[in-house]
Design a protein around this motif. Structure first.
Motif, PDB file in Angstrom:
ATOM      1  N   ARG A 151       0.868  -1.010   0.035  1.00 18.83           N
ATOM      2  CA  ARG A 151      -0.085   0.053  -0.117  1.00 18.83           C
ATOM      3  C   ARG A 151       0.806   1.428  -0.039  1.00 18.83           C
ATOM      4  O   ARG A 151       0.579   2.161  -0.697  1.00 18.83           O
ATOM      5  CB  ARG A 151      -0.872  -0.103   1.042  1.00 18.83           C
ATOM      6  N   ARG A 152       1.736   1.241   0.852  1.00 15.31           N
ATOM      7  CA  ARG A 152       3.079   2.359   0.867  1.00 15.31           C
ATOM      8  C   ARG A 152       3.464   2.724  -0.530  1.00 15.31           C
ATOM      9  O   ARG A 152       3.362   4.022  -1.128  1.00 15.31           O
ATOM     10  CB  ARG A 152       4.037   2.190   1.805  1.00 15.31           C
ATOM     11  N   SER A 154       2.324   1.675  -3.458  1.00 20.28           N
ATOM     12  CA  SER A 154       1.314   1.715  -4.399  1.00 20.28           C
ATOM     13  C   SER A 154       0.712   3.267  -4.409  1.00 20.28           C
ATOM     14  O   SER A 154       0.495   3.940  -5.474  1.00 20.28           O
ATOM     15  CB  SER A 154       0.254   1.038  -4.167  1.00 20.28           C
ATOM     16  N   ARG A 155       0.880   3.828  -3.276  1.00 22.78           N
ATOM     17  CA  ARG A 155       0.364   5.355  -3.047  1.00 22.78           C
ATOM     18  C   ARG A 155       1.207   6.178  -3.912  1.00 22.78           C
ATOM     19  O   ARG A 155       0.769   7.131  -4.513  1.00 22.78           O
ATOM     20  CB  ARG A 155       0.202   5.784  -1.575  1.00 22.78           C
ATOM     21  N   ASP A 158       0.743   5.462  -7.777  1.00 29.46           N
ATOM     22  CA  ASP A 158      -0.401   5.961  -8.114  1.00 29.46           C
ATOM     23  C   ASP A 158      -0.373   7.320  -9.060  1.00 29.46           C
ATOM     24  O   ASP A 158      -1.095   7.656  -9.963  1.00 29.46           O
ATOM     25  CB  ASP A 158      -1.511   5.927  -7.233  1.00 29.46           C
TER      26      ASP A 158
END
Length: 336
Positions: A151-152, A154-155, A158
């Motif tokens: 998640r880290r 991917s942010r 993005d």
């Protein structure tokens, strides 16, 4: 008897910007949806040229029983009016449709989600990474790449799909507009030797080169904020309000300053606490502002490439581009 409202969805699959050809996808009851906007005579697997709602003549393709694409000219007004015609016919807009319905050629949901995302990725650096995701999600090991790490990273990644906002801020007449023009390699900002020349913000998409491919950012040249702004001057007060508003939503603030004016304090410019900041000295042939991290000269023959690289690294660092784990570019990948 009223016409039957088709059970279908549509989405605009190309970026919301002027271009040559746009792609509007229609799923679900594709035949009913097309009939509702006056398109007939195209069977599943067929292609035809049709007028859509009196707005534009488009290529219409039926890839299957439950999926079709309409390809109008990509003028913003054309796409908007065709979208309105579809919505008026009872076809719901859904920017996150069922991925497998939208891409029946996909081998699995992960590939379908990748294919749905690929046209919307604005940075060339996203292409190779997206194409690798089907295999990476198949091989994902939560012990090697914990979901918190996924998640880290991917942010950050993005931002290859939806570019980060980078704002050039500072005092008036310190060279922000000249710097913007040099980065854009064209005259996108008004340049004059008078304070307050930029009364409105000027925006441009910049593609910053990397060995992984280009990374696009939204660069904004904000109006200058004087040390003792005259808030009784309605025009200046509006310019300051505008500058602070755009700065408050920036992913990176490039504070520009020269040897005469120095760097405006971050809080005076309205930079949120903890927001990333890069101090760039302009007109360094006349002296260097104290505290500069990057130096550029009046003619900008030096320093611009270094600045472009520093901005890119601040927005999407090499560590993210080199990440060998999966990219959670769509939450539905966790259930794919």
């Amino acid at each position: 008897m009223s016409a039957r409202r088709p059970s279908a969805w549509f989405r605009v699959a190309t970026p919301a910007a002027p271009g040559a050809i746009a792609v509007i996808e229609i799923g679900g009851d594709a035949a009913g949806a097309l009939a509702a906007i006056g398109v007939h005579g195209i069977d599943a697997g067929g292609v035809g040229l049709r007028d859509i709602a009196g707005v534009d003549e488009c290529v219409v393709a039926r890839w299957g029983e439950r999926f079709a694409v309409v390809t109008p000219h990509a003028g913003v007004g054309v796409v908007r009016e065709i979208s309105r015609a579809l919505a008026s016919a009872g076809i719901e807009r859904d920017d996150l449709p069922d991925a497998l319905a939208a891409h029946p050629e996909a081998a699995d949901p992960a590939e379908a989600l990748m294919l749905a995302t690929l046209p919307n990725a604005e940075s060339p650096a996203a292409v190779g990474l997206l194409l690798a995701q089907q295999e990476r999600w198949r091989a994902w090991d939560d012990r090697r790449h914990p979901i918190e790490s996924v998640r880290r990273v991917s942010r950050v990644l993005d931002r290859l799909i939806r570019p980060a906002l980078v704002v050039a801020a500072g005092r008036p007449n310190v060279g922000k507009s000249t710097l913007t023009n040099a980065l854009a390699r064209s005259a996108v900002s008004i340049v004059a030797d008078e304070p307050g020349t930029t009364r409105d913000h000027v925006g441009v998409s910049l593609e910053l080169p990397t060995r992984f491919g280009g990374v696009v950012v939204r660069w904004v040249d904000a109006p200058g904020v004087r040390e003792s702004a005259d808030f009784g001057d309605e025009i200046e007060a509006e310019a300051v309000r505008l500058a602070r508003a755009v700065i408050s939503s920036a992913g990176l603030v490039v504070i520009c300053g020269d040897s005469a004016s120095g760097f405006a304090p971050a809080d005076e410019l309205g930079v949120p606490v903890g927001a990333p900041i890069l101090h760039v000295a302009t007109r360094c042939d006349l002296g260097v502002a104290e505290g500069a991290e990057i130096e550029t000269a009046a003619k900008l023959s030096d320093g611009v490439a270094e600045l472009a690289d520093a901005v890119r690294r601040a927005v999407v660092p090499d560590e993210a581009l080199e990440w060998d784990g999966p990219w959670l570019f769509d939450e539905r990948l966790l259930g794919a």
